[in-house]
Design a protein around this motif. Structure first.
Motif, PDB file in Angstrom:
ATOM      1  N   ALA A  98       0.828  -1.203   0.000  1.00 30.01           N
ATOM      2  CA  ALA A  98       0.000   0.000   0.000  1.00 30.01           C
ATOM      3  C   ALA A  98       0.867   1.259   0.000  1.00 30.01           C
ATOM      4  O   ALA A  98       0.554   2.254  -0.665  1.00 30.01           O
ATOM      5  N   THR A  99       1.987   1.211   0.732  1.00 26.49           N
ATOM      6  CA  THR A  99       2.889   2.368   0.753  1.00 26.49           C
ATOM      7  C   THR A  99       3.499   2.610  -0.625  1.00 26.49           C
ATOM      8  O   THR A  99       3.599   3.751  -1.095  1.00 26.49           O
ATOM      9  N   ALA A 100       3.917   1.535  -1.288  1.00 23.97           N
ATOM     10  CA  ALA A 100       4.495   1.678  -2.625  1.00 23.97           C
ATOM     11  C   ALA A 100       3.476   2.222  -3.628  1.00 23.97           C
ATOM     12  O   ALA A 100       3.781   3.099  -4.447  1.00 23.97           O
ATOM     13  N   VAL A 101       2.246   1.716  -3.556  1.00 24.00           N
ATOM     14  CA  VAL A 101       1.200   2.210  -4.458  1.00 24.00           C
ATOM     15  C   VAL A 101       0.907   3.683  -4.192  1.00 24.00           C
ATOM     16  O   VAL A 101       0.733   4.493  -5.115  1.00 24.00           O
ATOM     17  N   GLY A 102       0.881   4.055  -2.931  1.00 30.28           N
ATOM     18  CA  GLY A 102       0.652   5.453  -2.598  1.00 30.28           C
ATOM     19  C   GLY A 102       1.767   6.363  -3.085  1.00 30.28           C
ATOM     20  O   GLY A 102       1.521   7.498  -3.507  1.00 30.28           O
ATOM     21  N   ALA A 103       3.002   5.868  -3.050  1.00 33.13           N
ATOM     22  CA  ALA A 103       4.120   6.672  -3.531  1.00 33.13           C
ATOM     23  C   ALA A 103       4.098   6.819  -5.052  1.00 33.13           C
ATOM     24  O   ALA A 103       4.478   7.858  -5.597  1.00 33.13           O
ATOM     25  N   LEU A 104       3.646   5.783  -5.773  1.00 32.36           N
ATOM     26  CA  LEU A 104       3.628   5.831  -7.242  1.00 32.36           C
ATOM     27  C   LEU A 104       2.376   6.501  -7.801  1.00 32.36           C
ATOM     28  O   LEU A 104       2.349   6.843  -8.986  1.00 32.36           O
ATOM     29  N   LEU A 105       1.349   6.671  -6.990  1.00 34.39           N
ATOM     30  CA  LEU A 105       0.090   7.190  -7.497  1.00 34.39           C
ATOM     31  C   LEU A 105       0.216   8.589  -8.130  1.00 34.39           C
ATOM     32  O   LEU A 105      -0.325   8.819  -9.224  1.00 34.39           O
TER      33      LEU A 105
ATOM     34  N   PHE B   6       2.757   9.950  -9.719  1.00 34.38           N
ATOM     35  CA  PHE B   6       3.426   9.799 -11.017  1.00 34.38           C
ATOM     36  C   PHE B   6       2.496   9.147 -12.034  1.00 34.38           C
ATOM     37  O   PHE B   6       2.491   9.502 -13.220  1.00 34.38           O
ATOM     38  N   LEU B   7       1.708   8.185 -11.601  1.00 35.11           N
ATOM     39  CA  LEU B   7       0.761   7.537 -12.504  1.00 35.11           C
ATOM     40  C   LEU B   7      -0.299   8.518 -12.993  1.00 35.11           C
ATOM     41  O   LEU B   7      -0.697   8.495 -14.167  1.00 35.11           O
ATOM     42  N   VAL B   8      -0.748   9.392 -12.110  1.00 30.60           N
ATOM     43  CA  VAL B   8      -1.739  10.396 -12.514  1.00 30.60           C
ATOM     44  C   VAL B   8      -1.137  11.352 -13.545  1.00 30.60           C
ATOM     45  O   VAL B   8      -1.774  11.706 -14.555  1.00 30.60           O
ATOM     46  N   LEU B   9       0.104  11.783 -13.334  1.00 30.24           N
ATOM     47  CA  LEU B   9       0.765  12.688 -14.271  1.00 30.24           C
ATOM     48  C   LEU B   9       0.945  12.034 -15.630  1.00 30.24           C
ATOM     49  O   LEU B   9       0.701  12.649 -16.686  1.00 30.24           O
ATOM     50  N   LEU B  10       1.378  10.777 -15.636  1.00 32.92           N
ATOM     51  CA  LEU B  10       1.530  10.063 -16.897  1.00 32.92           C
ATOM     52  C   LEU B  10       0.197   9.914 -17.607  1.00 32.92           C
ATOM     53  O   LEU B  10       0.117  10.012 -18.843  1.00 32.92           O
ATOM     54  N   ALA B  11      -0.852   9.689 -16.857  1.00 32.11           N
ATOM     55  CA  ALA B  11      -2.175   9.561 -17.476  1.00 32.11           C
ATOM     56  C   ALA B  11      -2.604  10.880 -18.122  1.00 32.11           C
ATOM     57  O   ALA B  11      -3.188  10.901 -19.211  1.00 32.11           O
TER      58      ALA B  11
END
Length: 322
Positions: free
Chosen positions: A275-282, A284-289
């Motif tokens: 969950a911590t890793a997903v929260g940290a990547l979220l 960047f994923l939004v920006l890429l989207a």
């Protein structure tokens, strides 16, 4: 003449029947007359017997009947009394001014009851004064209530908890299984002595080893039950007046419960890390989207537009003069 003979014969037969009936009634009356005193005599004898029994009963009113004597003789053997196996545990919290003095008195009181201190957790302040003490005590089960009473007199009792568990069936079951296992081992040893081939020896020896291990496990369980029933566990918490009581130190879990707790802790730790890793990547994923989605739509639109077709004039007419 024939009619006269027939009438005479009928009259003779009727006369014989009448005489026979009279004789039978006479015999019946005679018999009833002769037999009348017999029931009276019999009744008299019965009354005499009952009278003798009543007189015997009055002479010895406490004499047991034959049925009671037989039942008493049959039930003379008493069943052996079963000693209950009880595991006792408890906790006690005592408050006082001098924790160090209460601790020393507690240890002395337990030693006087043939008990012992199993574990201890004692803390002090910056000046070295003992302000809290947590003792796990082992005392004989028969002296459990006495120990609670003596320890309660050390100061002001704040909390007490007692619990009893009946393990009599477990003790009897383990003892029975041990006896059966020993008999089984004796049979296996007899088979071992009769084994001739190497295959038979190996097979019997393997089974013998397995049953010996089972017997050792049962003996260990029996010893553990014996210790738990002979010695009660009492957790004593000594705290200074005006301060919160010391938290009870619990023994670490073992076996299945410990494995289950360890597995659950590992699962929660792994889930927390994911969950911590997903929260940290979220982010960047939004920006890429945001960047990639418009590009993807624009590319799709370009693919849908048809290619430009070149415009050509009408074909030249053929030269008819040539």
């Amino acid at each position: 003449m024939r009619r006269i003979r027939a009438v005479t014969a009928v009259v003779a037969v009727v006369g014989v029947m009448v005489l026979a009936g009279c004789g039978a009634s006479g015999n019946d009356s005679a018999t009833s007359g002769d037999a009348a005193p017999a029931p009276a005599a019999k009744q008299g004898s019965g009354s005499g017997e009952s009278g003798s029994e009543e007189s015997a009963g009055e002479a010895n009113p406490q004499a047991p009947s034959a049925g009671k004597t037989d039942s008493g003789a049959g039930g003379g053997k008493e069943q052996p009394a079963i000693t209950r196996a009880i595991i006792k545990t408890g906790s006690l919290t005592v408050e006082g001014d001098d924790v160090s003095g209460m601790r020393q008195k507690a240890v002395a009181a337990i030693a006087g009851l043939e008990g012992q201190v199993a574990s201890e957790d004692t803390g002090s302040d910056s000046d070295g004064k003992i302000t809290r003490s947590n003792l796990v005590l082992k005392v004989p089960t028969k002296s459990f209530e006495t120990a609670i009473q003596r320890l309660s007199d050390l100061g002001k009792r704040l909390q007490i908890h007692q619990e009893s568990t009946d393990v009599t069936e477990q003790v009897i079951d383990v003892a029975s299984r041990i006896e059966s296992q020993r008999a089984s081992l004796d049979r296996m040893r007899a088979l071992m002595a009769k084994a001739n081939t190497i295959g038979e020896i190996v097979s019997v020896e393997s089974e013998l080893t397995r049953r010996e291990a089972d017997l050792e496990s049962l003996l260990a369980k029996q010893k553990n039950l014996s210790l738990q029933t002979e010695l009660a566990t009492l957790t004593l918490t000594l705290t200074e007046k005006g301060k919160p009581p010391v938290e009870t130190v619990k023994e670490p879990d073992k076996g299945f419960v410990a494995g289950l707790k360890g597995g659950w802790n590992a699962f929660t730790a792994a889930f927390s890390a994911i969950a911590t890793a997903v929260g940290a990547l979220l982010p960047f994923l939004v920006l890429l989207a945001i960047i990639l989605v418009p590009l993807w739509r624009f590319r799709s639109k370009l693919r849908r537009q048809p290619a430009a077709v070149p415009v050509t004039g009408p074909p030249a007419a053929p030269n008819s003069g040539q």
